[in-house]
Design an enzyme around this catalytic site. Sequence first.
Site, PDB file in Angstrom:
ATOM      1  N   THR B  58      -2.128   0.377   3.561  1.00 30.39           N
ATOM      2  CA  THR B  58      -0.852   0.816   3.131  1.00 30.39           C
ATOM      3  C   THR B  58      -0.152  -0.165   2.373  1.00 30.39           C
ATOM      4  O   THR B  58      -0.526  -1.617   2.533  1.00 30.39           O
ATOM      5  CB  THR B  58       0.106   1.441   4.250  1.00 30.39           C
ATOM      6  OG1 THR B  58       0.622   0.228   4.915  1.00 30.39           O
ATOM      7  CG2 THR B  58      -0.824   2.191   5.105  1.00 30.39           C
ATOM      8  N   CYS B  59       1.151   0.049   2.113  1.00 32.53           N
ATOM      9  CA  CYS B  59       1.982  -1.013   1.060  1.00 32.53           C
ATOM     10  C   CYS B  59       2.585  -2.113   2.133  1.00 32.53           C
ATOM     11  O   CYS B  59       2.841  -2.989   1.925  1.00 32.53           O
ATOM     12  CB  CYS B  59       3.266  -0.451   0.425  1.00 32.53           C
ATOM     13  SG  CYS B  59       4.177   0.644   1.268  1.00 32.53           S
ATOM     14  N   ARG B  61       0.853  -2.842   5.411  1.00 27.76           N
ATOM     15  CA  ARG B  61      -0.099  -3.323   6.417  1.00 27.76           C
ATOM     16  C   ARG B  61      -1.480  -2.949   5.834  1.00 27.76           C
ATOM     17  O   ARG B  61      -1.745  -2.250   4.871  1.00 27.76           O
ATOM     18  CB  ARG B  61      -0.259  -2.721   7.682  1.00 27.76           C
ATOM     19  CG  ARG B  61      -0.548  -1.150   7.729  1.00 27.76           C
ATOM     20  CD  ARG B  61      -0.277  -0.809   9.196  1.00 27.76           C
ATOM     21  NE  ARG B  61       1.145  -0.579   9.405  1.00 27.76           N
ATOM     22  CZ  ARG B  61       1.509  -1.234  10.424  1.00 27.76           C
ATOM     23  NH1 ARG B  61       0.841  -2.257  11.144  1.00 27.76           N
ATOM     24  NH2 ARG B  61       2.847  -1.258  10.665  1.00 27.76           N
ATOM     25  N   ALA B 199      20.573  11.697 -15.160  1.00 31.39           N
ATOM     26  CA  ALA B 199      18.786  11.887 -15.194  1.00 31.39           C
ATOM     27  C   ALA B 199      18.433  10.210 -15.145  1.00 31.39           C
ATOM     28  O   ALA B 199      17.210  10.287 -15.739  1.00 31.39           O
ATOM     29  CB  ALA B 199      18.692  12.537 -16.580  1.00 31.39           C
TER      30      ALA B 199
END
Lengths: 274, 445
Positions: B58-59, B61, B199
Amino acid sequence: MHWAIRFAATMLPILYGLVGLAYVLIFFRNDPVARRAAPRALLVTLSLHVLYLGLLGFELRRIPIATSFESLSALALALGIAYLVQERRSGTPYTGFVFIPLVWLCQTISSAFANSTMAVSPLLQNPLFGLHIATALLGYAAFAVSAIFGVLYVLLYHSLKGDRFGIVYEHLPPLEVLGGMNLRAAGFGLVFLTLAILVGALWSVQVVPRFWADPKVWLSLLAWAVYATCFIFRYVGGWRGTRVAYFTIAGWLLIVFTMLAANRLFPSFHDFRL
Amino acid sequence: MTAVTHADRLAMLVIGTNHRQASLDFREKVAFVPDEVPGFLLRACTALDSSDVFMLSTCNRTELYAVHPGLDSAASRVRDLLVEFKAIDATRDAQKFYEYHGRNAVEQLFRVAAGVDSQALGEVQILQQVKDAYEVSLQANALGVVGERLLAAAIRCGKRARSETAISAGAMSVGFAAVSLAHKVFGDFAPRTAVVLGAGATGTLVAGHLREHGIGRLLIVNRTLERAQRLAAQSGGEAFALSDLDQALAAADFVISSTASPHPLIDAGRVRHAMRARQQRTFLLVDIGVPRDVEPAVRGIDNVFLHDVDGLQIMIQQTLVRRRREVPQVERIVSQEVQHFLDWYNGMRAAPVIKELRGHLELLRDQEVERHSSHLAPEQRAAVEQVTRALLNKMLHRPTHFLREASAQGEIGLRRIEVARELFGLNEPPPADAPDPADDPNGAQ
């Protein structure tokens, strides 16, 4: 059978006390053991409560709601059932910490002061009386539910206004849900109280002369007027937010006074002891 | 392959790096994109001669788990593979990896799945990432019986942590906090109308959150109408120019604003006007713009709730405090699930011994019956077969029971199983890899 009734009357406040404690632990500590145990224990306690009132009615040969203290026990049962149904439907046990202590209080007062051997007026044999009392109790229970949701609404309202994101914010249902329950329960209460007043008037005309001069009748009409006013202002006057909640709380306090104190302060035909 | 005794602990290892161990630069370097994972798993299986490998990347680990009897040699081979695959400096970067064996490796996976090892404590995405790792490894044929069971137990542990504790309750980002505030006021979003004022990047994020949470009607208001239209098209909303803000406010149940305007766009007069138009219905304004988009005086209006960035930060801090309080309870769940898994694993280790013992004694019985069968008539031989088989079953009853009980007794039990092997002369080591599912102790008779 008498010992069983005495035993149940003693056990009910203890059991409601323990269940109430479990719901307090759920609200403040999110205790997992209490979360598992509390709904089951409440169901068992409510079953015992039904058995208690059944045995009491069987022994007295009448509906056991003739006196204020007997009515309190029936009110406690109605509140307990209303809460359990609400918990099952919403799936959240976090409002039990307000409901169950109130149930405990009603049952404790009832167990301490109700005298099941007391003789009551033969007026109560009339079947209209049963309908009058049943609708009045359902109305009182609904008003109590409404007031509880009113209190919770006010608590969450002020938490949100004041940027307080503690336990109240974390555990209570959404504000609009509380407001909706507050109003719906008051609506049910108003319908049942209207029925109770109409049936009571019909019954009293037959058996009680000058029934309209009774202070409890006037207090009940006043409570009815409070709730009716609340609904008129809500739907016609655009009342929103805490106003409705405060009104339903005030209405409930008036109901409690009508139920418990009125008979003691003013002479009333609503006292059915002989 | 390193030889192991039968009393060895769980033959599992994890090598990995995470947000505590290494910088974002390094984590990015060793992170695997989804397409790389199956290929790497196959290489790891080949290098380790194992069919029980899976990866969590993942980001925050990258962790590689492997079931292998030779833990030290396996660890070294996994490190070599990582060094080669990700072009890492083996010496310089060695301390950026952690390595756990046996029970500690299982604990690491379960703590990750439960969210207590995450940078954002209690985050929910990690559980989905563990499920994804399970699927990828399964599809790459890199998962054996032990790994499959382990991942299933880790996912169960993660679900228990989230359902039995409040480790994932509350909001941890400003955008999510704004949406959760709206939930706390209105409950179900389906019949509600929300205004996203601004926005930009934050507005886009918030619009996405609202759409995910099933908002009924989404109104995008922006100074530049084109940008509002772009975001509206992207998020299924309706675009409004800033000049139509009053119209949007009258229709909305809540507003989440994040413009770059130097002055407040919504003042108390505007809100009072909107409240009259909306018959005093509950109104929520969440202002995450800096400088603020909503005048603070709005807070004083009945039935209007205004929250700014400071309020949301308080909420996030309190969420973190509450989540931290849940950690001991989550750790208890992790311990229970680890023990549950190890009990199963040790049970599986007893099964081959029971099977082997029965096979060994059955062989001896066969040999003896065969040796004397020449003196026996067929019906006599059948009777001897029947008697010796019954005797064998009775004799095996107690040792089988003993081995099954021992399998649930942790290290002491494993030593007892080892003693039983020596006692009955079962010298062949059990299969080093995962036991065959058919060897389930409940089925081995």
